[in-house]
Write an enzyme that holds these catalytic residues in place. Sequence first.
Site, PDB file in Angstrom:
ATOM      1  N   HIS A  55       4.429  -4.392  10.659  1.00 18.24           N
ATOM      2  CA  HIS A  55       4.789  -3.848  11.859  1.00 18.24           C
ATOM      3  C   HIS A  55       4.971  -4.826  13.099  1.00 18.24           C
ATOM      4  CE1 HIS A  55       4.521   0.398  10.728  1.00 18.24           C
ATOM      5  NE2 HIS A  55       3.528   0.030   9.729  1.00 18.24           N
ATOM      6  N   HIS A  78       1.423   3.971   1.917  1.00 13.66           N
ATOM      7  CA  HIS A  78       1.974   4.835   2.991  1.00 13.66           C
ATOM      8  C   HIS A  78       3.635   4.977   2.946  1.00 13.66           C
ATOM      9  CE1 HIS A  78      -1.918   4.190   5.596  1.00 13.66           C
ATOM     10  NE2 HIS A  78      -1.908   5.191   5.027  1.00 13.66           N
ATOM     11  N   ASP A 119       5.928   4.717   4.994  1.00 14.36           N
ATOM     12  CA  ASP A 119       6.899   3.754   5.524  1.00 14.36           C
ATOM     13  C   ASP A 119       6.706   2.227   4.991  1.00 14.36           C
ATOM     14  OD1 ASP A 119       3.988   3.697   6.590  1.00 14.36           O
ATOM     15  OD2 ASP A 119       4.707   2.176   8.268  1.00 14.36           O
ATOM     16  N   HIS A 120       5.892   2.273   3.855  1.00 15.39           N
ATOM     17  CA  HIS A 120       6.056   1.108   3.005  1.00 15.39           C
ATOM     18  C   HIS A 120       6.689   1.338   1.702  1.00 15.39           C
ATOM     19  CE1 HIS A 120       3.471  -1.132   6.005  1.00 15.39           C
ATOM     20  NE2 HIS A 120       3.554   0.051   6.112  1.00 15.39           N
ATOM     21  N   ASP A 159      -0.381  -3.994   6.319  1.00 11.53           N
ATOM     22  CA  ASP A 159      -0.844  -3.481   7.430  1.00 11.53           C
ATOM     23  C   ASP A 159      -2.451  -3.512   7.428  1.00 11.53           C
ATOM     24  OD1 ASP A 159       1.520  -2.178   7.866  1.00 11.53           O
ATOM     25  OD2 ASP A 159       0.871  -0.075   7.625  1.00 11.53           O
ATOM     26  N   HIS A 194       0.802  -1.051   0.095  1.00 11.04           N
ATOM     27  CA  HIS A 194       0.093   0.160  -0.277  1.00 11.04           C
ATOM     28  C   HIS A 194       0.888   1.307  -0.049  1.00 11.04           C
ATOM     29  CE1 HIS A 194       0.919  -0.518   4.159  1.00 11.04           C
ATOM     30  NE2 HIS A 194       0.275   0.780   4.525  1.00 11.04           N
ATOM     31  N   HIS A 232      -7.367  -0.484   5.346  1.00 11.60           N
ATOM     32  CA  HIS A 232      -6.432   0.198   6.084  1.00 11.60           C
ATOM     33  C   HIS A 232      -6.296   1.477   4.949  1.00 11.60           C
ATOM     34  CE1 HIS A 232      -2.723   1.380   8.027  1.00 11.60           C
ATOM     35  NE2 HIS A 232      -2.089   1.024   6.938  1.00 11.60           N
TER      36      HIS A 232
HETATM   37 FE    FE Z   1       2.834   0.863   8.002  1.00 10.22          FE
HETATM   38 ZN    ZN Z   2       0.058   1.817   6.548  1.00 11.11          ZN
END
Ligand code: FE
Ligand code: ZN
Length: 256
Positions: A172, A59, A61-62, A134, A57, A115
């Site tokens: 995570h 985001h 942090d990915h 996530d 996805h 998400h």
């Molecule tokens: Fe994440």
């Molecule tokens: Zn995420």
Amino acid sequence: MAQPQIHQFACLKDNYGVLVHDAEEGVTLSIDAPDAPAVKRALDERGWKLTHILVTHHHADHTAGIPSLKSETGCTVIGPKAESVRIPCLDVGVAEPDALALGRLEAKVLDTPGHTIGHITYWFPAAQIAFVGDTLFAMGCGRVLEGTPQMMWASLRKIAELPRDTQLYCGHEYTVSNGKFGVSIEPGNARLIERLAEAEAARAEGRPTLPTNVEIELETNVFLRADTREIREHVKLPLAPDWKVFAELRDRKNRF
Ligand code: FE
Ligand code: ZN
């Protein structure tokens, strides 16, 4: 059957990066790209050459590591078609029921929205592994940020219906806080209490609590157990549809 080598490593604050390597074909996949230096270090340690990034996805942090990894390795970036404008350097947009042939490895794309609206899961049936990003966490699930609770419930059910021995890799390390919440909802679940203690011991020693598998999650993840009588009664929604019980649990976790 091709059984790839898997290397999971912690990065950023509480993210996991994962590399999947098939030596015979020289294929190395990075599941998401949380942090380019951490992914590069993991590749270098093993002498693996990155060939593909599989994005779950959009985001940051990915995805933040994608541009640097792409320019350095020329790897192919595969990710959710529905989020193509939000993912840097995307080469191939995919959605369910697409299948990917990556050397000898075969992945099926599952749509798991909630998400984010285009979130996807990569399921490798022969290797019995799924990368769920996530959507699902050990004893928990992602926040419903873009989709609806019904959507997220359906996505979690889809993962829960994979073969029970499927290894699940998540984005995570949230296991201990999820377990504490779970015990507050289902205090009579002995397996859940035991698992929380195992997770606390693992974290105290700096060990990861992941991957998990479908069977363990079915037994200990209260978000997957929104259809059980104990949990329905605990949240005082004995007759509500499953997704409403799930929505109530997700809401309580946000405030926990
Ligand atoms: Fe994440
Ligand atoms: Zn995420």
